[in-house]
Scaffold this motif. Structure first.
Motif, PDB file in Angstrom:
ATOM      1  N   ALA B 231       0.837  -1.198   0.000  1.00  0.00           N
ATOM      2  CA  ALA B 231       0.000   0.000   0.000  1.00  0.00           C
ATOM      3  C   ALA B 231       0.869   1.243   0.000  1.00  0.00           C
ATOM      4  N   ILE B 234       2.171   2.166  -3.419  1.00  0.00           N
ATOM      5  CA  ILE B 234       1.183   2.832  -4.274  1.00  0.00           C
ATOM      6  C   ILE B 234       0.908   4.237  -3.760  1.00  0.00           C
ATOM      7  N   TYR B 281      -5.332   1.423   4.233  1.00  0.00           N
ATOM      8  CA  TYR B 281      -5.840   0.763   3.030  1.00  0.00           C
ATOM      9  C   TYR B 281      -6.898   1.613   2.354  1.00  0.00           C
ATOM     10  N   VAL B 282      -7.772   2.242   3.164  1.00  0.00           N
ATOM     11  CA  VAL B 282      -8.812   3.095   2.590  1.00  0.00           C
ATOM     12  C   VAL B 282      -8.169   4.285   1.882  1.00  0.00           C
ATOM     13  N   THR B 284      -5.217   4.407   0.593  1.00  0.00           N
ATOM     14  CA  THR B 284      -4.583   3.941  -0.632  1.00  0.00           C
ATOM     15  C   THR B 284      -5.613   3.766  -1.743  1.00  0.00           C
ATOM     16  N   LEU B 285      -6.778   3.219  -1.387  1.00  0.00           N
ATOM     17  CA  LEU B 285      -7.836   3.070  -2.389  1.00  0.00           C
ATOM     18  C   LEU B 285      -8.259   4.425  -2.934  1.00  0.00           C
ATOM     19  N   LEU B 288      -5.674   5.637  -5.292  1.00  0.00           N
ATOM     20  CA  LEU B 288      -5.760   4.892  -6.545  1.00  0.00           C
ATOM     21  C   LEU B 288      -6.918   5.382  -7.392  1.00  0.00           C
ATOM     22  N   ALA B 289      -8.034   5.681  -6.718  1.00  0.00           N
ATOM     23  CA  ALA B 289      -9.231   6.093  -7.443  1.00  0.00           C
ATOM     24  C   ALA B 289      -9.107   7.525  -7.939  1.00  0.00           C
TER      25      ALA B 289
END
Lengths: 418, 310
Positions: B231, B234, B281-282, B284-285, B288-289
């Protein structure tokens, strides 16, 4: 790739063995040979590992295979493990068919598990005919929704599903285990203190068992088999499944022929997530009967192994799931030999490693095939260049070397094209 | 309040090295075009073999070497499969994780008859005693050498990537391998080097868990830190300094959570630990989005290089 093997006759046991080898290692048999060799090699490596650490591998393997099959209780444990593995394996296989790598089974499983645990204890319809289907449906929906986040990120935001599903795994695990289960959904004692895990589900939500308390053998394995059949029908007997597979093979071609690729991605991820969600429901409704305080299963990653070892085919992965379900149940018996009960997972991991090295194994198969079918007894096999008798050894190497290279190159380009 | 901040900084610097080192391994592997899903497994191997080495020799540095070596050997296997045989890098990464998970459990049991090893020597600490009484800066004293190594390597990797020709070659191989190959760069040699380096770094990160943060290998290690490292790769947009900052940020969030939970137990009702744990993690999402900045992976990451296909 076609191969023309004419089998030599009347050249004794050796010749027959050679032609059998040639037939077995023919390229069309590789899909079957590959998983068998991978599992066989993994079993061999682990056998040697036990022997090297000074314990009795024969007794160990006996225990591992027999305790999962020998008794009704063992059979029950094996069947539940097999069905969970099969459902997560199906989850991976459906996504694979549509060209997606769903690594997020673990998170979808956790989502399904908490949903089924919630429905199992929150509503009281009084009859299993309503309660059980509702609990299963909730699990499938929760798993599907969790997977759809990854599908949305892929379609709308171009995020690779491998990365997003890994992140969603840990998000689900922490949100459920360190928040929902210890907070809003935790069980309360009479005095209002929170107890470990969620409240017990109603008996009407439990997965029925055929032999009552004596064994866990029951609806779990039926559920897995039905799911496998449905998935197979979806993929191979319906228009939707065809379009999903077409999108997986080549999104560009599929789009050019008018297939709504994005919608098929959503569908594939939803079905995939639903399978993982059901796997979670099997664990909760079949064994734990609550969402326990400690529930780190790892089954999600096992699904990848099971699916790939089963050739990503519903029937193949069902067989793989049964095999690993049995030996993983046997893992508990290994503790008598002071081998950790997770030992069967090592076999599973190694088998996956050998599948990852499939190019090597296929290369070896082809070499063996070339050697065996280019036998000096049947020179017509090599086409026009029939060798003369007398200098067998040098001829053999002459014949097999170019053929082997050619076949290997062909196999490699086929591999690259996938 | 100052004491609290100092405690958080101090434990951040203790938590971060394993994540930073593994994340840098992820960066160098992915920038050369090979997906780094096996970080978790390589960390686990590193953690175990570092403890084995430290127990056998009584010297933590010998343990560290063994741990680094173990990660490197696992990475060599991954490199061989994905470069020589053009295997699916995701599958072999997952396989490394599964084998390391169960294999190390088997080895611990076989070698020590337990799921944990005994306590061993640990990496020495850098005292920096002269800073001790200065507020905030005082938190820098008393960390292990690995903390400083973990802070130095990102800078070194940054220089390698953006100031040397080798680094530019690595980046080219990860973006456009065919073009790099046309210019005479050996794609496979660069990728072998980078993947092995990623294993060495992940192995070092794992070692930091068992011979620096703790003094023994414990069977739960690395408990998902390999995935946090991924994570961080990214979140840090595949750059060495970015990944290092992301790793420090995730470690700080964790340190803050633990600090708050011990000093304010009632906070759990307002802000449950699960939400704090899921935060990296949230975030990172979201990155990414494209909701927070934008993170783009190296173009050729995960694609085996085939000289016959241009």
């Amino acid at each position: 790739m076609t191969t023309d093997i004419r089998h030599s006759t009347g050249s004794g046991l050796f010749g027959r063995l050679r032609s059998l080898t040639a037939r077995l290692t023919a390229p069309q048999n590789h899909p079957l040979l590959l998983p068998l060799c991978a599992v066989g090699l993994a079993l061999l490596v682990c056998f040697i590992a036990i022997w090297l650490t000074g314990r009795d591998p024969i007794a160990g393997y006996q225990k591992m295979f027999l305790s999962g099959l020998g008794t009704l209780r063992g059979l029950g444990d094996s069947s539940v493990k097999a069905s969970v593995l099969a459902l997560t394996g199906l989850s991976v296989a459906v996504a694979f068919a549509a060209g997606l790598f769903n690594i997020g089974c673990e998170g979808q499983l956790v989502a399904g598990a908490i949903a089924s645990a919630f429905v199992g204890q929150a509503i009281h319809p009084g009859t299993a005919w309503i309660h059980l289907p509702l609990a299963l449906l909730a699990a499938a929906l929760a798993g599907a929704l969790w997977a759809l986040i990854a599908a949305w990120l892929k379609v709308r935001r171009g995020v690779h599903e491998v990365i997003s599903t890994i992140m969603l795994n840990w998000t689900a695990i922490y949100l459920v285990e360190s928040w929902l289960v210890t907070g809003p959904l935790s069980a309360r004692s009479e005095t209002g203190n929170s107890l470990p895990g969620t409240a017990q589900i109603d008996p009407t939500a439990e997965l029925p068992r055929f032999f009552g308390q004596r064994s866990d053998l029951g609806f779990a394995i039926l559920l897995a088999v039905v799911a496998a059949v449905l998935v197979w029908c979806l993929l191979h007997k319906t228009w939707l499944g065809f379009e999903m597979r077409a999108s997986g093979n080549s999104a560009e071609t599929a789009r050019a022929s008018g297939i709504p690729v994005e919608r098929r991605v959503y569908l594939a991820m939803a079905v995939s997530g639903a399978c993982s969600g059901l796997a979670g429901a099997v664990l909760i409704l079949g064994i734990h009967h609550q969402y326990p305080a400690v529930f780190r299963t790892g089954y999600g990653f096992d699904g990848i192994a099971v699916s790939l070892i089963g050739g990503n085919h519903p029937l193949g992965l069902l067989l793989a799931a049964c095999f690993f379900g049995v030996i993983r149940t046997g893992g508990a018996a290994l503790q008598l030999l002071h081998i950790h009960r997770t030992f069967p997972e090592l076999i599973q991991g190694l088998a996956l490693l050998f599948i990852a090295g499939r190019a090597i194994m296929e290369h070896v198969f082809l070499r063996v095939h070339e050697r065996a079918s280019a036998a000096p007894e049947n020179p017509e096999n090599t086409g026009g260049d029939a060798p003369e008798k007398g200098t067998k050894v040098t001829q053999k190497s002459e014949i097999s070397a170019p053929g082997g290279q050619e076949a290997a190159r062909e196999a490699r380009s086929a591999q690259g094209g996938e | 309040m100052l004491a609290f901040i100092e405690a958080v900084i101090r434990s951040t610097l203790d938590f971060a090295p394993p994540i930073i080192l593994a994340a840098l391994g992820g960066v160098i592997s992915e920038r050369s075009g090979v997906v780094a899903l096996g970080l978790e497994g390589m960390m686990r191997l590193g953690a175990f073999f570092a403890a084995v080495g430290a127990l056998a020799t009584g010297n933590a540095w010998a343990g560290l070497s063994l741990g680094i070596l173990a990660g490197g050997i696992a990475a060599l296997g991954h490199a061989w499969l994905s470069i020589r045989w053009r295997s699916d890098q995701i599958i072999s990464g997952v396989a490394i994780n599964l084998v390391a998970m169960a294999g190390v459990t088997f080895l611990v049991e076989a070698m020590y008859g337990n799921t944990d090893t005994a306590g061993s020597a640990t990496i020495g600490r850098v005292s920096l005693a002269f800073l001790k009484d200065i507020p905030i800066l005082g938190t820098l004293c008393g960390h292990t050498w690995l903390t400083w190594i973990a802070l130095a390597i990102p800078v070194a990797m940054h220089v390698l990537f953006y100031r040397t020709s080798l680094g530019l070659r690595i980046l080219a191989v990860g973006e456009k391998p065919a073009a790099a190959a046309t210019l005479g760069v050996s794609v496979s040699a660069i990728r072998y080097g980078c993947v092995i380096a990623s294993g060495l770094l992940a192995g070092m990160g794992g070692s930091a868990l068992s011979i620096a943060t703790l003094d023994r290998f414990s069977n739960h290690m690395p408990a998902g830190q390999g995935f946090i490292a991924l994570a961080a790769v990214i979140f840090g947009k595949w750059t060495p300094l970015g990944a290092c900052s992301a790793a420090l940020f995730f470690a700080a969030a964790n340190a803050l959570r633990i600090g708050l939970e011990s000093s304010l137990p009632s906070l759990h009702n307002v802000l449950p630990s699960g939400i704090m744990l899921a935060l990296p993690y949230v975030l990172t999402l979201l990155v990414l989005a494209g909701f927070i900045g934008r993170s783009r992976s190296p173009a050729a990451s995960g694609v085996p290089f085939d000289t016959e296909k241009r």
